[in-house]
Scaffold this motif. Structure first.
Motif, PDB file in Angstrom:
ATOM      1  N   PRO A 133      44.794  41.813  55.097  1.00  0.00           N
ATOM      2  CA  PRO A 133      45.458  42.028  53.811  1.00  0.00           C
ATOM      3  C   PRO A 133      44.458  42.522  52.764  1.00  0.00           C
ATOM      4  O   PRO A 133      43.279  42.172  52.796  1.00  0.00           O
ATOM      5  CB  PRO A 133      45.995  40.645  53.450  1.00  0.00           C
ATOM      6  CG  PRO A 133      46.027  39.887  54.731  1.00  0.00           C
ATOM      7  CD  PRO A 133      44.923  40.421  55.565  1.00  0.00           C
ATOM      8  N   VAL A 134      44.959  43.329  51.822  1.00  0.00           N
ATOM      9  CA  VAL A 134      44.104  43.910  50.790  1.00  0.00           C
ATOM     10  C   VAL A 134      44.544  43.422  49.412  1.00  0.00           C
ATOM     11  O   VAL A 134      45.738  43.377  49.100  1.00  0.00           O
ATOM     12  CB  VAL A 134      44.139  45.453  50.846  1.00  0.00           C
ATOM     13  CG1 VAL A 134      43.340  46.062  49.684  1.00  0.00           C
ATOM     14  CG2 VAL A 134      43.585  45.954  52.181  1.00  0.00           C
ATOM     15  N   LEU A 135      43.549  43.063  48.609  1.00  0.00           N
ATOM     16  CA  LEU A 135      43.712  42.685  47.204  1.00  0.00           C
ATOM     17  C   LEU A 135      43.045  43.762  46.363  1.00  0.00           C
ATOM     18  O   LEU A 135      42.034  44.337  46.780  1.00  0.00           O
ATOM     19  CB  LEU A 135      43.086  41.316  46.971  1.00  0.00           C
ATOM     20  CG  LEU A 135      42.989  40.750  45.553  1.00  0.00           C
ATOM     21  CD1 LEU A 135      42.993  39.223  45.611  1.00  0.00           C
ATOM     22  CD2 LEU A 135      41.739  41.220  44.806  1.00  0.00           C
ATOM     23  N   MET A 136      43.569  44.018  45.177  1.00  0.00           N
ATOM     24  CA  MET A 136      43.006  45.077  44.349  1.00  0.00           C
ATOM     25  C   MET A 136      43.115  44.739  42.875  1.00  0.00           C
ATOM     26  O   MET A 136      44.056  44.071  42.450  1.00  0.00           O
ATOM     27  CB  MET A 136      43.772  46.372  44.618  1.00  0.00           C
ATOM     28  CG  MET A 136      43.371  47.535  43.724  1.00  0.00           C
ATOM     29  SD  MET A 136      44.800  48.463  43.040  1.00  0.00           S
ATOM     30  CE  MET A 136      45.590  47.246  41.994  1.00  0.00           C
ATOM     31  N   ILE A 137      42.110  45.195  42.093  1.00  0.00           N
ATOM     32  CA  ILE A 137      42.310  45.356  40.653  1.00  0.00           C
ATOM     33  C   ILE A 137      42.243  46.851  40.365  1.00  0.00           C
ATOM     34  O   ILE A 137      41.502  47.599  41.011  1.00  0.00           O
ATOM     35  CB  ILE A 137      41.301  44.564  39.795  1.00  0.00           C
ATOM     36  CG1 ILE A 137      39.866  45.073  39.973  1.00  0.00           C
ATOM     37  CG2 ILE A 137      41.380  43.099  40.059  1.00  0.00           C
ATOM     38  CD1 ILE A 137      38.912  44.516  38.932  1.00  0.00           C
ATOM     39  N   TRP A 138      43.037  47.288  39.426  1.00  0.00           N
ATOM     40  CA  TRP A 138      43.181  48.702  39.126  1.00  0.00           C
ATOM     41  C   TRP A 138      42.014  49.179  38.275  1.00  0.00           C
ATOM     42  O   TRP A 138      41.646  48.562  37.276  1.00  0.00           O
ATOM     43  CB  TRP A 138      44.501  48.934  38.401  1.00  0.00           C
ATOM     44  CG  TRP A 138      44.794  50.359  38.069  1.00  0.00           C
ATOM     45  CD1 TRP A 138      44.825  50.935  36.834  1.00  0.00           C
ATOM     46  CD2 TRP A 138      45.103  51.403  39.000  1.00  0.00           C
ATOM     47  NE1 TRP A 138      45.133  52.266  36.934  1.00  0.00           N
ATOM     48  CE2 TRP A 138      45.319  52.587  38.259  1.00  0.00           C
ATOM     49  CE3 TRP A 138      45.229  51.445  40.389  1.00  0.00           C
ATOM     50  CZ2 TRP A 138      45.640  53.796  38.858  1.00  0.00           C
ATOM     51  CZ3 TRP A 138      45.559  52.657  40.990  1.00  0.00           C
ATOM     52  CH2 TRP A 138      45.756  53.812  40.236  1.00  0.00           C
ATOM     53  N   GLY A 139      41.412  50.316  38.688  1.00  0.00           N
ATOM     54  CA  GLY A 139      40.297  50.887  37.949  1.00  0.00           C
ATOM     55  C   GLY A 139      40.595  52.255  37.378  1.00  0.00           C
ATOM     56  O   GLY A 139      39.731  52.894  36.792  1.00  0.00           O
ATOM     57  N   ARG A 153      48.720  43.829  49.358  1.00  0.00           N
ATOM     58  CA  ARG A 153      49.254  42.480  49.485  1.00  0.00           C
ATOM     59  C   ARG A 153      49.149  41.691  48.183  1.00  0.00           C
ATOM     60  O   ARG A 153      50.052  40.936  47.839  1.00  0.00           O
ATOM     61  CB  ARG A 153      48.505  41.730  50.604  1.00  0.00           C
ATOM     62  CG  ARG A 153      49.182  40.438  51.042  1.00  0.00           C
ATOM     63  CD  ARG A 153      50.605  40.658  51.566  1.00  0.00           C
ATOM     64  NE  ARG A 153      50.701  41.757  52.516  1.00  0.00           N
ATOM     65  CZ  ARG A 153      50.401  41.686  53.807  1.00  0.00           C
ATOM     66  NH1 ARG A 153      49.971  40.559  54.325  1.00  0.00           N
ATOM     67  NH2 ARG A 153      50.530  42.749  54.592  1.00  0.00           N
ATOM     68  N   ILE A 154      48.012  41.821  47.456  1.00  0.00           N
ATOM     69  CA  ILE A 154      47.843  41.085  46.200  1.00  0.00           C
ATOM     70  C   ILE A 154      47.348  42.037  45.112  1.00  0.00           C
ATOM     71  O   ILE A 154      46.333  42.712  45.284  1.00  0.00           O
ATOM     72  CB  ILE A 154      46.857  39.916  46.350  1.00  0.00           C
ATOM     73  CG1 ILE A 154      47.410  38.857  47.299  1.00  0.00           C
ATOM     74  CG2 ILE A 154      46.575  39.282  44.983  1.00  0.00           C
ATOM     75  CD1 ILE A 154      46.517  37.655  47.479  1.00  0.00           C
ATOM     76  N   ALA A 155      48.077  42.058  44.006  1.00  0.00           N
ATOM     77  CA  ALA A 155      47.638  42.773  42.807  1.00  0.00           C
ATOM     78  C   ALA A 155      47.049  41.744  41.850  1.00  0.00           C
ATOM     79  O   ALA A 155      47.751  40.841  41.395  1.00  0.00           O
ATOM     80  CB  ALA A 155      48.809  43.498  42.156  1.00  0.00           C
ATOM     81  N   LEU A 156      45.768  41.865  41.590  1.00  0.00           N
ATOM     82  CA  LEU A 156      45.048  40.876  40.792  1.00  0.00           C
ATOM     83  C   LEU A 156      44.845  41.383  39.367  1.00  0.00           C
ATOM     84  O   LEU A 156      44.392  42.515  39.158  1.00  0.00           O
ATOM     85  CB  LEU A 156      43.700  40.569  41.435  1.00  0.00           C
ATOM     86  CG  LEU A 156      42.760  39.634  40.666  1.00  0.00           C
ATOM     87  CD1 LEU A 156      43.381  38.256  40.488  1.00  0.00           C
ATOM     88  CD2 LEU A 156      41.409  39.527  41.379  1.00  0.00           C
TER      89      LEU A 156
END
Length: 333
Positions: free
Chosen positions: A216-222, A239-242
């Motif tokens: 699974p992949v988590l990300m913060i938008w840059g 999977r997770i938007a942080l």
């Protein structure tokens, strides 16, 4: 129905694992305190992030440059986890050293009661994940740190989640392709349960990583604000938007607005603030309820002898000047 034989820490770790295993997007807000985690749960979120930048800022008043240490975050994470009913993911910076340090860091953090921890691939001293000047260690060294983390975790609780954070996008001497290769290696070779792509700049870039990484992949938008909506993020396979600082940043700005206005206008500013909250669609939170003050009355009634019971009927407890249930008399039946 909750199984009474499963320890609360284990239950939250299993709940976090379930979020990682399900199809669809989970949104994770972040901040630094038990109260913010409880507010996130009250708002309907299923997990919460305790951010290193916010612990550095709000607990120590220092920048996110690796000043905060293992003892600081373990002690604080224990408070957050103990008062939260939802899983907590803890930011553990670089793991506080090499693979040897990571071994001990992981064991301490597992015992703190959180559901998982993130370890980033930055050089020490680190920079904030959203700042310029970042450098990353070699892919091989990071894989070794993750292997050490997984082994240390497995010796205590295999359900604890190890998240590998990749800071290669925008780092010195790195590239988007390097970031993809790192993310794949961190899951495939390092054994990370969750891979964090820091500062994805496009949906296409994010989708490429989600398709390539065997975890699974988590990300913060840059990329440019405000960023994609949840439906667009979900379409990439994320999977997770942080949103790692959301709760604390909102609290800081609100405090600045109210205090500056209070200094300028006095109690009239408090009156206006009280009115604005009372008229807000979501209303106000009751401080006594959120801190569990009402439970103190129950404990006293149940366990104190009669001569030690407090007189709540004839003694005085004032309401906060803000009128939002800050005073203990709000706990009165």
């Amino acid at each position: 129905m909750t199984d009474p034989f499963i320890h609360p820490e284990k239950r939250k770790r299993l709940a976090f694992r379930a979020l990682l295993a399900k199809d669809g997007l989970t949104v994770m807000p972040g901040g630094f305190s038990p109260m913010y985690a409880k507010i996130a749960a009250r708002a309907g979120f299923e997990c919460f992030f305790v951010a290193g930048s916010q612990m550095s800022a709000f607990l120590l008043g220092v920048p996110d440059t690796g000043v905060i240490g293992l003892r600081d975050i373990c002690d604080h994470a224990r408070h957050v986890a103990a008062r939260s009913d939802i899983p907590i993911l803890l930011d553990a910076d670089t793991g506080f050293g090499n693979a040897v340090n990571v071994h001990f860091s992981v064991q301490e953090i597992v015992r703190a009661g959180v559901a998982g921890m993130s370890i980033e691939d930055q050089e020490a001293p680190k920079k904030s994940g959203t700042s310029a000047g970042r450098r990353v260690i070699s892919k091989g060294e990071m894989v070794g740190k993750l292997k050490a983390a997984v082994a240390a975790r497995d010796a205590i609780d295999p359900d604890f989640v190890i998240c590998a954070r990749c800071d290669a996008i925008g780092a010195e001497g790195s590239s988007p392709q390097d970031a993809i290769e790192r993310c794949v290696a961190y899951a495939r070779d390092g054994g990370a349960d969750l891979v964090w792509l820091n500062s994805a700049k496009s949906l296409e870039q994010l989708q490429e990583v989600c398709q390539a990484v065997p975890a699974p992949v988590l990300m913060i938008w840059g990329g440019p604000p405000p960023g994609p909506d949840f439906a667009e993020l979900e379409m990439t396979g994320l999977r997770i938007a942080l949103y790692p600082t959301l709760a604390a940043s909102a609290g800081m700005q609100a405090a600045w607005h109210v205090l500056a206005d209070f200094n300028k206008r006095g109690v009239a500013a408090l009156t206006d603030w009280r009115k604005s909250i009372a008229s807000h669609p979501f209303g106000a939170l009751e401080f006594a309820e959120m801190t569990g003050y009402t439970g103190v009355r129950d404990l006293e009634a149940k366990y104190l002898p009669q001569e030690a019971q407090r007189d709540y009927d004839s003694t005085y407890g004032h309401v906060s000047p803000l009128g939002f249930g800050d005073g203990p008399d709000k706990a009165k039946r």
